[in-house]
Each structure stands twice: as structure tokens, then as C-alpha cells.
Design an enzyme around this catalytic site. Structure first.
Site, PDB file in Angstrom:
ATOM      1  N   GLU A 238      37.666  34.147  30.569  1.00  0.00           N
ATOM      2  CA  GLU A 238      37.676  32.703  30.859  1.00  0.00           C
ATOM      3  C   GLU A 238      37.071  31.852  29.761  1.00  0.00           C
ATOM      4  OE1 GLU A 238      36.340  29.621  34.470  1.00  0.00           O
ATOM      5  OE2 GLU A 238      35.848  31.740  34.620  1.00  0.00           O
ATOM      6  N   LYS A 254      40.072  30.407  38.949  1.00  0.00           N
ATOM      7  CA  LYS A 254      39.748  30.622  40.364  1.00  0.00           C
ATOM      8  C   LYS A 254      41.006  31.176  41.009  1.00  0.00           C
ATOM      9  CE  LYS A 254      35.589  29.949  41.487  1.00  0.00           C
ATOM     10  NZ  LYS A 254      35.253  30.964  40.494  1.00  0.00           N
TER      11      LYS A 254
END
Length: 435
Positions: A238, A254
Site C-alpha cells: 500500500e 480496504k
């Protein structure tokens, strides 16, 4: 690369015959230095990637501090050096931006912030290697290249640690129930709850451990970091925040689904993830939070969602990733842009401050560098930082090894499934340490 007035660098570009092998040699060579930061994209093709790999070693200057006034100290350091800076921001810098505390157990004892100005820098892209040394040591380039080319690739990690879990399954389920009570009361919409796995009196080989971890995941934001006897070995997928001139890019993750060895079933899982209401709502809540954070330093009406809930495939999992961008207000400094968005929404929750207070009350470990960020500033005031997840932290001095995992809790969360997701995320780190 234009040298700045404060610290002149010598820059040369050469061709590398076997870049994948050379990356491993660079990594092996780096560990002799007190400070080293190796960043590897693992050739993961996505927007906003500048290099295949970067190595920064050997601090000429550095800054190391606790949470108090940390962002202001970093701003002064960055604006004074006007050079390449590499390092990290720990999660607990939240206490410098808001009226918050971090009183949970800390077995690692890392500084809250650490950055260094490297004497020696390497940027690899394709077969092209740019070597960028401070002028004071540019006569060492040839000798260093010889030493790098003689490096033998280290063997895989062989260690059998006894990994313990800080929060039991029963306690985890109870804590999720408490968190959902906060959600039902309207205190928060979502919060990222994390738990620690650890080993005491442990000895590991940092480079071999990093290599084993990276091989399992091959993520786009892998990191080997060393500050004397403190190590971060990260397989992060990420990005937290990137600045390219006046463009700011945030890419929160997410939404997670496990891979399947059968291609058709794997594709079906990916499609189900794309349409999963709970996973999408988690992502969209964080996108709203990121938009709000970016608006604090953005030119008027410049915050945009470039991509919402795109499904991306990694070696072990599928993830939903969104891309939120803005145009930075010319009056805002690079450090201010980071400060107003830190910690990243994907690791906190919404509303952010309420979520962080509730997290602190329910978690049992000080997060420290976990769910913080690692990356660099350029001499031109640009930057790029990852999110420190899927990472092993090691304090060689006290023999403490730690890794943490978490998941986003919403009103729709099923505690048992969230626990399973945490165990899935812990699998790679556990496998490497208990091999």
C-alpha cells in the site's frame, strides 16, 4: 538531476546487465552500513512508480526524535538540507497532531521519527542505474561498484522462533464486540483494529528474513530498513502518499479476498470482492476520509477520486484500492501535507480522531512504526511513502521480534471472519519466522 547549492552530488548513469541479480547484490552490500534503506517495487506495474528499486546508505546527517514537535523538527530539517532524505514516521506521531496518547506496551522501543541524508544513493530502473554520491565521497564510486558486484546472494532465512499472540481469539472477539457497540452508538463508522504477534530473546538474519518475506508476496512497496540495531522488513502493498510537483496522490487499500490456485475460481473471487457491499463500504468510508484530509492542503475544488474500489491482484490476496488526488496549495510545505493526512485513514478509521481514541483503548500494543510510513523526500520537495503493513520489526539489541495485523471493523463486520482475515494477513510473516 540538478545538484542543489547546499549539498552537491555527483551523478553518473551506467547500464546494468542483470538488474534482478544486481538488486540482490545491492541489498547484501547495504548491511555493512549503520543506516540503510532499500525500496523495491518488485516490478509491479502501476501508475506513479518512479523506480524499480532505490538504495540509500550511510548517513551524512540525520534526525531522530520522539513525538513531541516531530513534524516541525522534520520540516526544519527537510528545508535546511534541501537534499534526498530517507526514513520513517511512526503511527504515534498522531500525538503530535492531536490531543492523543500512546500508553500501550512497547517491546521494540524505536524512535517515533527517523530520517537520514545518505552519502550514497542508487536508483535502478530497467537496466539503467543512476549512482548519486555526495561530492565528499564520489571518489569511492568505482571501488563500491566492484564490492557490490562481488556480493554473494544471501541464503534464505532458517530460523524457528516461537511466535506468541498478544490477544487471544476469545479476547479479540470481545474487543470487536466493544468496538461495534461504539459504532452502533454513533461514536465512529469504522475503525482499524490491530493485534500483535511477537517473539522474545530472538535472533534473526535480517536480510535473509526480508528476502524470504518479499519472495512470498512480491509487493510494490517492499522495504529493508536498518537504523543501527533496529530493522524493518516490509512487504507492504500500500502507498500512503506521494507528491509529484503540485499533484498529491493517496491510494488507500480496504477490502481483501484470498487467492485461489484455479484461475476461474480466482477470477470469481475477485469479482465477488468487487461487488461485496461490506468490503466496498469499508473502502468508500476511507476514501471520504482521505478526500477530507487532502482538502486541508489542496487548491480549491482540486480533490478528485481517480479510481474507486479497483480490484488489484497480489501473490496471496486480491485487494480493493482507490486513488484520490489533489493539487497542493502553493503555500503548503511538503511536511505540512503529510502532517494533515497522518496517520493514514486506512489504518485509523472514521471519524479519524474518535477512531484513534477507541483504538488506543482496545489495542494492547503501541503500534510504533507499524501502520506508520516509510519513504523519502527529493531535493525538489517531492516525496513518496508507503504504509507499514505486512511487516516484521526487529530490535537486535533486546532480541524482540514483532509483527502486527489488523482489519477494518464496521457495523456489518462478523467478528469471527475478521479474526480469520487477521490470521490470513499474519500467515506470510509467521511462515518466515517459524520456518
Amino acid at each position: 538531476m540538478s545538484p542543489n547549492k547546499a549539498f552537491l552530488r555527483t551523478s553518473i548513469i551506467i547500464e546494468v546487465q542483470k538488474p534482478k541479480e544486481f538488486k540482490q547484490q545491492l541489498l547484501g552490500w547495504s548491511e555493512q552500513f549503520r543506516e540503510a534503506l532499500f525500496l523495491d517495487s518488485n516490478y509491479y506495474r502501476q501508475n506513479y512508480t518512479s523506480f524499480d528499486a532505490i538504495l540509500a546508505v550511510d548517513a551524512f546527517t540525520s534526525i531522530q526524535t520522539d513525538e513531541h514537535n516531530a513534524f516541525e523538527d522534520l520540516k526544519q530539517y527537510q528545508q535546511t538540507t534541501k537534499d534526498w532524505l530517507f526514513g520513517y514516521l511512526s503511527y504515534d506521531l498522531k500525538n503530535d497532531t492531536e490531543d492523543l496518547i500512546s500508553d500501550n506496551f512497547d517491546g521494540l522501543h524505536f524512535p517515533d521519527l527517523f530520517f537520514f541524508q545518505p552519502k550514497k544513493l542508487f536508483f535502478l530502473k530497467g537496466n539503467q542505474l543512476e549512482i548519486c554520491y555526495l561530492n565528499m565521497c564520489d571518489d569511492e564510486i568505482e571501488e563500491d561498484l566492484e564490492a557490490i558486484n562481488k556480493q554473494v546472494t544471501p541464503v534464505n532465512a532458517e530460523q524457528k522462533l516461537k511466535i506468541q499472540q498478544r490477544i487471544s481469539e476469545q479476547s479479540y472477539l470481545q474487543k470487536i464486540s466493544e468496538m461495534q457497540q461504539h459504532i452502533h452508538r454513533g461514536d465512529i463508522y469504522e475503525a482499524n483494529f490491530c493485534m500483535e504477534f511477537f517473539a522474545e530473546n530472538a535472533t534473526i538474519n535480517p536480510i535473509a528474513t526480508y528476502k524470504s518475506l518479499n519472495k512470498i508476496s512480491e509487493p510494490p512497496f517492499a522495504v529493508f530498513f536498518k537504523n543501527n540495531k533496529q530493522y524493518l522488513l516490509s512487504a507492504s502493498p500500500e502507498r500512503y502518499l506521494r507528491k509529484e510537483k503540485d499533484k498529491i496522490i493517496s491510494q488507500p487499500i480496504k477490502g481483501t479476498a484470498k487467492r485461489h490456485p484455479d484461475f476461474q475460481q480466482d477470477e470469481a473471487i475477485k469479482q465477488r470482492l468487487l461487488s461485496n457491499e461490506k468490503e466496498r463500504s469499508e473502502n468508500i468510508m476511507i476514501v471520504d476520509l482521505v478526500r477530507n484530509d487532502l482538502s486541508r492542503t489542496a487548491a480549491k475544488n482540486s480533490v478528485e477520486v481517480e479510481e474507486l474500489c479497483g480490484a488489484y491482484t497480489f501473490k496471496q490476496v486480491h485487494h480493493l484500492i482507490s486513488t484520490v488526488v489533489s493539487k497542493a496549495d502553493k503555500e503548503k510545505s511538503a511536511v505540512e501535507i503529510i502532517k494533515t493526512t497522518f496517520p493514514m485513514g486506512s489504518m485509523t478509521g472514521a471519524p479519524k480522531i474518535s477512531a484513534m481514541k477507541i483504538i488506543e483503548g482496545l489495542e494492547e500494543t503501541k503500534r510504533g512504526l507499524y501502520s506508520g510510513a516509510v519513504g523519502y523526500f527529493t531535493p525538489e520537495n517531492d516525496f513518496d511513502f508507503n504504509v507499514v503493513i505486512r511487516s516484521i520489526l526487529y530490535n537486535q539489541q533486546n532480541g524482540y521480534v514483532s509483527f502486527s495485523v489488523g482489519s477494518a471493523i464496521t457495523a456489518l463486520s462478523v467478528a469471527e471472519k475478521e479474526y480469520e482475515e487477521c490470521l490470513l494477513k499474519a500467515k506470510a510473516m509467521r511462515e518466515v519466522l517459524e520456518s
